[in-house]
Structures are given as C-alpha cells and as structure tokens.
Design an enzyme around this catalytic site. Structure first.
Site, PDB file in Angstrom:
ATOM      1  N   GLY A 134       3.053  71.478 -23.291  1.00 15.20           N
ATOM      2  CA  GLY A 134       1.611  71.671 -23.426  1.00 15.20           C
ATOM      3  C   GLY A 134       0.837  71.168 -22.228  1.00 15.20           C
ATOM      4  O   GLY A 134      -0.017  71.855 -21.690  1.00 15.20           O
ATOM      5  N   ARG A 135       1.206  69.957 -21.750  1.00 17.12           N
ATOM      6  CA  ARG A 135       0.439  69.372 -20.650  1.00 17.12           C
ATOM      7  C   ARG A 135       0.808  69.969 -19.296  1.00 17.12           C
ATOM      8  O   ARG A 135       0.319  69.533 -18.264  1.00 17.12           O
ATOM      9  CB  ARG A 135       0.600  67.860 -20.658  1.00 17.12           C
ATOM     10  N   LYS A 161      -0.088  75.893 -28.636  1.00 21.29           N
ATOM     11  CA  LYS A 161       1.328  76.218 -28.453  1.00 21.29           C
ATOM     12  C   LYS A 161       2.001  76.351 -29.816  1.00 21.29           C
ATOM     13  O   LYS A 161       2.648  77.346 -30.098  1.00 21.29           O
ATOM     14  CB  LYS A 161       2.013  75.127 -27.622  1.00 21.29           C
ATOM     15  N   GLU A 205      -6.509  69.867 -35.652  1.00 23.98           N
ATOM     16  CA  GLU A 205      -7.866  69.978 -35.106  1.00 23.98           C
ATOM     17  C   GLU A 205      -8.175  71.424 -34.724  1.00 23.98           C
ATOM     18  O   GLU A 205      -9.243  71.963 -35.019  1.00 23.98           O
ATOM     19  CB  GLU A 205      -8.034  69.076 -33.878  1.00 23.98           C
ATOM     20  N   HIS A 216     -20.813  52.584  -8.675  1.00 25.08           N
ATOM     21  CA  HIS A 216     -21.931  51.910  -9.354  1.00 25.08           C
ATOM     22  C   HIS A 216     -21.565  51.570 -10.787  1.00 25.08           C
ATOM     23  O   HIS A 216     -22.426  51.383 -11.629  1.00 25.08           O
ATOM     24  CB  HIS A 216     -23.157  52.820  -9.306  1.00 25.08           C
ATOM     25  N   LYS A 271      -0.438  61.239 -36.635  1.00 30.61           N
ATOM     26  CA  LYS A 271      -0.727  62.477 -37.368  1.00 30.61           C
ATOM     27  C   LYS A 271      -0.260  62.351 -38.822  1.00 30.61           C
ATOM     28  O   LYS A 271      -0.956  62.726 -39.757  1.00 30.61           O
ATOM     29  CB  LYS A 271      -0.008  63.665 -36.717  1.00 30.61           C
ATOM     30  N   GLU A 313       1.039  60.927 -21.350  1.00 30.92           N
ATOM     31  CA  GLU A 313       1.818  61.514 -22.458  1.00 30.92           C
ATOM     32  C   GLU A 313       3.241  61.801 -21.990  1.00 30.92           C
ATOM     33  O   GLU A 313       4.165  61.880 -22.782  1.00 30.92           O
ATOM     34  CB  GLU A 313       1.156  62.790 -22.977  1.00 30.92           C
TER      35      GLU A 313
HETATM   36  O1  F6P Z   1      -0.873  65.469 -28.213  1.00 19.49           O
HETATM   37  C1  F6P Z   1       0.186  66.108 -28.796  1.00 19.49           C
HETATM   38  C2  F6P Z   1       0.176  67.569 -28.416  1.00 19.49           C
HETATM   39  O2  F6P Z   1       1.308  68.184 -28.928  1.00 19.49           O
HETATM   40  C3  F6P Z   1       0.099  67.779 -26.909  1.00 19.49           C
HETATM   41  O3  F6P Z   1       1.312  67.591 -26.268  1.00 19.49           O
HETATM   42  C4  F6P Z   1      -0.410  69.190 -26.867  1.00 19.49           C
HETATM   43  O4  F6P Z   1      -0.904  69.561 -25.594  1.00 19.49           O
HETATM   44  C5  F6P Z   1      -1.510  69.119 -27.927  1.00 19.49           C
HETATM   45  O5  F6P Z   1      -0.982  68.226 -28.926  1.00 19.49           O
HETATM   46  C6  F6P Z   1      -1.893  70.457 -28.527  1.00 19.49           C
HETATM   47  O6  F6P Z   1      -0.750  71.053 -29.070  1.00 19.49           O
HETATM   48  P1  F6P Z   1      -0.830  72.632 -29.391  1.00 19.49           P
HETATM   49  O7  F6P Z   1      -1.043  73.337 -28.075  1.00 19.49           O
HETATM   50  O8  F6P Z   1       0.472  72.962 -30.023  1.00 19.49           O
HETATM   51  O9  F6P Z   1      -2.001  72.844 -30.311  1.00 19.49           O
END
Ligand code: F6P
Length: 552
Positions: A265-266, A204, A210, A382, A514, A351
C-alpha cells in the site's frame, strides 16, 4: 549487532564520535565534493554529516555483509522477499520502463502485461473524463474528483497532487477523504455538485473500515441528490486488488482499476492507486513521474556503492540511529508544494521499519525504525528549529529545495533558498563562546544591550553545532524529479530494513488496534455499562455513554 562490520564500526565510532564537523571542513577544503552524489538534476550533499571517509567505507562494508546488494537484486527480480506474507515486492515493476519482462517467483508470466494494460486503461479513462466523453448521469462534464482512501491509498495521491499542482489540468478539482470522522466526508462533499462529481474509492483490500464507511456515506450523499441508483456507475470507480469486494460494494468491475498483492500500500502510487494523480495532472505527467522513479531504480541497481544515493542515505540513518542513538529523522522540504511529503514518508518509513522482530522471527538487536517527522521550510524555523539548534536531542535532517520556483515573485525564492542554505550551515557550524561574546559586545557597542548583561546572556547564545543534515537539491519540482525523489526514499527504506534484518513490507502491527476497535465499537451499540475491559477503558466507555445520554 555482533558481525565483523558492526564491530569495526563500533570501534570506529569510539574514535570519531566527538569530532566536530567544523574541524572536518577545516581539514579538507574539498569535503563537500568528496561527500556529494548526483543523478541527473539531483544533487545530494551529505558532507554535513558526522562521518569521515573511513566511516563511509565501514558503512559500505556493513551493507555488503548484510547482503543489501543481493537482496536488492532479489527484490527487482520478483523473489518473494516479503516473507511473512509470502509475496514478491514489485512496486518497481509498475514503473519499469526498460521493456524487460518481470516475473513473480513461482508464477509464470510477465507481470508487465498486466501493468501495461492497467496503465492503458487509466489513460483511456483519464482522457474520457478530460474530453467529456465520460460524463455524469445528467451528461455533465466531471469537475470534481473525490478520492476516498486511507494510508497508502491516500497519502501518496494527496502528496503528489499537491506537489504537482502546477501541472494540474484546468477545470478539474481534486479532494481527499480518509478519516472515518464524519467531518472529513461531510466537509469535503458539502459544496460539491453530485452531477459533476466522480468518486474514486481506493483500497487495496477493499475491507478497510474507514474507507468503506466513507464510500457508503459518499454514495448515500450522492443518492440523496440523484435518487436513481443506476447513476452510481457513472460516478463511482474503484482501485483495488479485490474484485469480489468491489462488486459487492456495487461498483462495476469494468470500472475497477486493478493492482496486485506484490504492491505494498505504501509503495503503490506508481499504478492504479495513482489514478487520482493521473486524473488531476494527466497521464503524460503521471508517466513522467514513473520515468523519474525508474531512473532512480536503475541508479540504485547500477551505481557503485560509494556513489549510490539511496544506499548512502540509508547507511547514514543507521549511523545515527544505531551508533549515535539518535532515533528520529526529519525531512524539511523548502517548497510549499511538498508540504505533505513528511506525512507520506512517515508511512513509507515508519510502517516499513517500525518492527522489533527480524524477518526470521527473532528479536532485533538495537534500534530499528526511526521516528520520521518534518514540515515545510521556512515555517519550521518558527516552530521547532529552536530544538534543532540548541536542544538536547540531535535530529539528523534532510533539507530539500529546488533551484527554480514555480511561482517567481520578487526575491521570495532567494529568501527561501537563503534560509535553506543557512540552516544546514548553522546546524553544522554552531556559534562558539568567543563568537557569541563578540556578537554581544557588538550589541553593547550599538547601545542595544547593557554591558553588565553580556556574561549573563552568553551561555544562551552559544550554539554547539555539529548537528548533521543532508542537502538535497534539484532543478525544478516537476513530475520526473518527484519520481526520482520518492523512489530514492523507497530504496533508502529498503537498505535500512535489510541491515536491521526486518521485513519492511508487512504491517502486522496495525491489526491489534483494528481488532480491539471493532470490539469496542460493539460495546458502544447500547446503553449497558461496560465491564469487560481494563478499568481505564471501562471507565472511559461508561463516561462516554453517560455524556452521550446527556447529548441525545
Ligand atoms: O495501515 C494499514 C494499511 O493496511 C496500510 O498499509 C494501507 O496503506 C492502508 O491500511 C489502507 O489499506 P487499503 O488500501 O487496503 O484500504
């Protein structure tokens, strides 16, 4: 909480807390029907909960008092209910099949125009890849999709593509890279053919460390095999709200599938973030999932409170979390294709609701976000069901299953469902001392147990029962059903956030880690001893540097 409804519930709790569900079922032969709701093929039997009709009435009063219905209507109508980010919350618009316009508060224009445009772009792109019109730089058909993203840009597509595997198009494999651990991207691409691989970079913000690290490494892997940077355009597309960052990364904005800041995002699988899903199962199945979610949206908006599934599920969580002090909730899908559902719901729920400050900035009163966990049945039986049955912590749980198997095989499905049905019965009923003694005496009778051991073993064979669960049962795990199910959980989160008075749509809590990680990353860029942190962090960093010198 000190409102009237809350006080009435507290007083009520004192009178019903020790009731046993065994007795509630004894007293009312119609209990299951009375405490069940349905929507199309979805049946939610919430009768195995520690509630009476009065409990439900008081919980509904709490919802009314907390303004759940007003806030719900504000959400659907584009009000900026995500107050700390001054944004609307309109993931529901992404799947709005009503034909009605939707506007963001303070912004002119119907967002449905953009939503429709992106869905059409997704459809065209998917069809291009599927028909071979979109080919790799050596004219190879695309055979592998690698979706690079994390959190809401990964968990949803991963879960949905697994859940809808039976609907996947042949000849197209999907892979996911999320972890910045190099192992993730290395293991994912090592057997792939660069000529027929398409990378979808989903982010987003397009600033997530990452994802950018993985996208850069994927591009390096690609260029090592291809050599020609002009080929990137045929093998990398992006999903984001940040066109500038996408362009800066080197992806043509024409190959960017946009979404908007009013989609969290979620909550984002319903639009461009769902591109890996649409590529894998086709746009028709993807849109069928949207239709299911829209059906649940309509239900959440229109159903009477006493029949409103997300509302009731949300309120039951409040009952356990804030009155019984049971802070965790488990989700057990008795369907192997849904094995990633708990992980998806962890982000959706935790979250959103893992907050200790209200939307107005005041400290919350009492528990908020529940610790959500789970796993597929029957495996969990189990692993951790011992605790569920005889532990000191009581874990309210959702059990999910489907009448139709996607892989009928002998009596496997009946065995699966027998466990699905039996586990909630066992958790509710338990096994009393007299029944346990009879079981042990039967073992003695059969020569399986020495008589003198009966009394010794008896306490270990008693099950207190009275452990609550919801049974969620559908006909078949198809795209429409999945849409219904996921939207149900989204609105359950909304209800709880409303009652706790928090903002379920921001996530400021992820920032500190972060920020500190980027500081530590800088400390790791040379061999000098570290002393700017606490003694533990300093010692750990210096220990790592010592080991790194030995490894190098
Ligand atoms: O965990 C923090 C967060 O901003 C989430 O809300 C989001 O889904 C994820 O990192 C990835 O963010 P992006 O889609 O901006 O890479």
């Amino acid at each position: 909480m000190s409102t009237d409804a809350w006080k009435k519930l507290q007083a009520h709790f004192e009178t019903v807390a020790d009731l046993h569900m065994r007795d509630l079922f004894e007293e009312d032969g119609n209990r299951s029907a009375e405490f069940s709701c349905s929507l199309g093929d979805l049946l939610v039997d919430y009768s195995k909960n520690r509630v009476t009709r009065e409990t439900i009435e008081l919980l509904l009063e709490l919802a009314e008092e907390a303004g759940v219905f007003r806030r719900r209507d504000e959400m659907f109508s584009g009000r900026r209910i995500n107050s700390t980010e001054d944004r609307a919350v309109l993931h529901t618009a992404l799947r709005n099949r009503s034909g009605n316009p939707v506007e963001v508060e303070g912004q002119a224009g119907d967002v449905m125009e953009g939503v429709g445009r992106v869905l059409e772009k997704m459809r065209q792109f998917c069809e291009g890849v599927h028909t071979g019109q979109w080919r790799g730089y050596t004219d190879s058909k695309i055979t592998d999709i690698v979706s690079i993203g994390i959190g809401g840009s990964a968990l949803g597509p991963l879960m949905v593509t697994e859940a809808l595997k039976p609907y996947a198009r042949s000849g197209l494999k999907i892979h996911f890279v999320s972890n910045v651990d190099g192992t993730d991207v290395v293991e994912t691409v090592k057997d792939l053919d660069a000529e027929s691989t398409l990378f979808v970079v989903v982010s987003k913000t397009f600033t997530t460390e990452e994802t950018l690290a993985n996208a850069l490494s994927a591009r390096a892997w690609f260029l090592e095999r291809v050599g020609d940077s002009s080929a990137v355009a045929k093998h990398f597309v992006a999903v984001s709200v940040n066109e500038e960052a996408v362009t800066e990364f080197g992806i043509d904005p024409a190959n960017m599938f946009e979404f908007w800041d009013w989609v969290g995002g979620r909550y984002s699988i319903w639009g461009a973030v769902g591109l890996p899903i649409a590529l894998y199962v086709g746009m028709d199945h993807f849109e069928s999932m949207l239709e299911g979610a829209h059906e649940m949206d309509r239900h959440f908006q229109d159903a009477e409170p006493g029949e409103n599934i997300p509302l009731l599920l949300g309120l039951l969580g409040i009952w356990y979390n804030n009155f019984f002090d049971m802070p965790t909730h488990a989700v057990f899908p008795y369907d192997q294709y849904l094995r990633h559902l708990p992980a998806y719901l962890q982000q959706l729920d935790m979250e959103s609701c893992g907050k200790s400050v209200t939307a107005a900035g005041q400290p919350v009163e009492g528990n908020t976000g529940m610790i959500l966990w789970g796993g597929p049945g029957t495996d969990g039986q189990h692993a951790y069901f011992q605790l569920l049955h005889q532990g000191t912590s009581i874990v309210p749980a959702d059990f999910i299953a489907f009448a139709e198997s996607q892989n009928p095989l002998g009596d496997h499905h009946e065995k699966l469902l027998a466990n699905f049905f039996a586990q909630t019965e066992a958790l509710m009923l338990g096994r009393g001392e007299e029944e346990a003694r009879q079981d042990l005496l039967a073992d003695v009778e059969q020569g399986r147990l020495a008589a003198e051991r009966v009394e010794e073993l008896l306490p270990h064979k008693v099950f207190a029962g009275n452990r609550p669960s919801n049974s969620i049962f559908m006909r078949r795990l198809d795209p429409h059903a999945l849409g219904v199910l996921l939207a149900m959980y989204e609105h359950k989160v909304f209800v709880q956030g409303c009652i706790w008075g928090i903002n379920p749509y921001d996530q400021w809590g992820v920032q500190l880690g972060k920020t500190l990680a980027s500081r530590v990353f800088k400390d790791l860029q040379d061999e000098s001893p570290v002393s700017t942190h606490d003694s533990s962090t300093n010692a750990l960093l210096n220990h790592y540097k010592k080991l790194r010198r030995e490894i190098e």
